[in-house]
Design a protein around this motif. Structure first.
Motif, PDB file in Angstrom:
ATOM      1  N   GLN A  69       0.829  -1.188   0.000  1.00 21.73           N
ATOM      2  CA  GLN A  69       0.000   0.000   0.000  1.00 21.73           C
ATOM      3  C   GLN A  69       0.873   1.250   0.000  1.00 21.73           C
ATOM      4  OE1 GLN A  69      -2.623  -1.064   3.472  1.00 21.73           O
ATOM      5  NE2 GLN A  69      -4.183  -0.141   2.159  1.00 21.73           N
ATOM      6  N   HIS A 103      -5.021   2.828  -3.693  1.00 26.34           N
ATOM      7  CA  HIS A 103      -5.093   2.040  -2.457  1.00 26.34           C
ATOM      8  C   HIS A 103      -4.133   2.559  -1.391  1.00 26.34           C
ATOM      9  CE1 HIS A 103      -7.605  -0.704  -4.737  1.00 26.34           C
ATOM     10  NE2 HIS A 103      -6.644  -0.798  -5.645  1.00 26.34           N
ATOM     11  N   SER A 337      -6.915   3.873   5.154  1.00 33.81           N
ATOM     12  CA  SER A 337      -7.014   2.426   5.370  1.00 33.81           C
ATOM     13  C   SER A 337      -6.527   2.119   6.778  1.00 33.81           C
ATOM     14  CB  SER A 337      -6.176   1.651   4.341  1.00 33.81           C
ATOM     15  OG  SER A 337      -6.023   0.300   4.719  1.00 33.81           O
TER      16      SER A 337
END
Length: 361
Positions: A69, A103, A337
């Motif tokens: 990520q 992401h 995230s």
């Protein structure tokens, strides 16, 4: 209002927009993105347009983590009118969409804004939280270049004026460096890094910066010499009405000839000749900017022993040029995230230290 993504933006038009904007910064140019791409970052840009003209935008840099990520970072941006909250909301939405498509686990912004409660509240309203992990220096010194050279010199401390003149009297000369000078500059950087305990970029990185910024007149490698011996060098960038002193190096010999004072004076002359009104000396201890220690106390050497290393020596040099201390609003994070953030913190704990964010200028 329309959103233009990376593939739709013309590089020259983007850089022209950044250069002309009141909140433009060299770290937001496509050229800077191209430079960071040489050392593992990826760059993309997003802009808002109205009637076909760009009105706001941001360059986002991405650095991939070991678990895949990326970390998303907007250095010295976004570029927008911060007095228009609706415009900011639309731009931050577009920036976040770009980061989520890749992401990213975290979006970090470091706006080129002075520290204020108003801007802090505005960033909080956009969903960001203040971060202790900054990439660029939060506090700096700005020199006002709107006056004539004589007045700029008069604002300096007497010892600094004396040292500038001393360098000239002793035969120190300053010239613009060429690409052929880069290996010698690299050796100076390595000497300085070893002496002052900081990391330096590779020769390839400095060469890429030279090729990207020097031909169009956006940077200058200034070198101080004495009878053909290279004593010190600095790299100064410019965009719009601002110049930034980003890199500097000096050898261990002939330091009594004050080559660093001569270099800064040459940089001031160079910046004024290009129409700059502000010269940013780029980085002092944040304790000074935050008011935790007075400039007078530090200049008088009245600090404790713990405040003598790092940027304190740099501050003692920079404060003599008669500028104004400026503190920026700092770094602000939005978590995209939670699992990615957990992995980041786990990696930091395993290493038993905070994982340093790659960056600085």
């Amino acid at each position: 209002m329309s959103v233009l993504t990376h593939t739709q933006l013309d590089p020259a038009a983007w850089d022209a927009f950044v250069a002309s904007h009141a909140h433009g910064h060299v770290l937001q140019t496509q050229r800077w993105g191209d430079l960071k791409a040489r050392v593992g970052w990826q760059a993309e840009r997003v802009a808002l347009t109205l009637g076909g003209a760009m009105v706001a935008g941001a360059q986002i840099l991405y650095r991939r983590t070991p678990w895949g990520q990326p970390f998303a970072y907007v250095p010295k941006g976004p570029v927008m009118d911060w007095e228009q909250p609706a415009l900011g909301a639309a731009l931050f939405k577009a920036i976040e969409q770009c980061a989520r498509r890749r992401h990213s686990y975290l979006l970090k912004v470091e706006p080129d804004l002075p520290d204020s409660q108003v801007m802090a509240r505005r960033l909080a309203d956009y969903g960001f939280a203040a971060s202790a992990q900054t990439v660029q220096p939060r506090s700096t010194v700005h020199l006002d270049l709107t006056a004539g050279l004589d007045e700029i010199l008069a604002r300096m401390k007497q010892k600094w004026r004396y040292n500038i003149r001393l360098a000239g009297r002793k035969g120190v000369t300053v010239r613009a460096g060429t690409r052929a000078d880069l290996p010698a500059f690299q050796r100076l950087m390595q000497t300085t890094g070893a002496r002052d305990h900081f990391g330096v970029h590779s020769q390839a990185y400095y060469a890429a910066a030279f090729d990207l910024f020097t031909p169009p007149g956006l940077a200058s490698w200034l070198l101080a010499e004495y009878h053909g011996e290279l004593l010190a060098g600095i790299v100064v960038f410019t965009l719009g009405r601002t110049a930034w002193y980003l890199w500097g190096a000096s050898g261990d010999s002939q330091r009594n000839l004050m080559p660093n004072h001569a270099l800064q004076w040459a940089a001031i002359e160079w910046a004024k000749a290009r129409g700059c009104t502000v010269y940013d000396l780029w980085g002092i201890p944040d304790e000074v900017g935050a008011g935790q220690i007075s400039a007078e106390d530090e200049a008088d050497g009245a600090t404790d022993a713990g405040a003598q290393g790092g940027l304190w020596g740099v501050w003692r040099f920079k404060q003599g040029f008669g500028g104004q201390v400026v503190r920026y609003v700092g770094a602000w994070d939005k978590v995209l995230s939670r699992p990615g953030l957990w992995l980041y913190r786990l990696a930091a704990e395993i290493k038993r230290r905070a994982v340093p964010l790659p960056g600085g200028a």
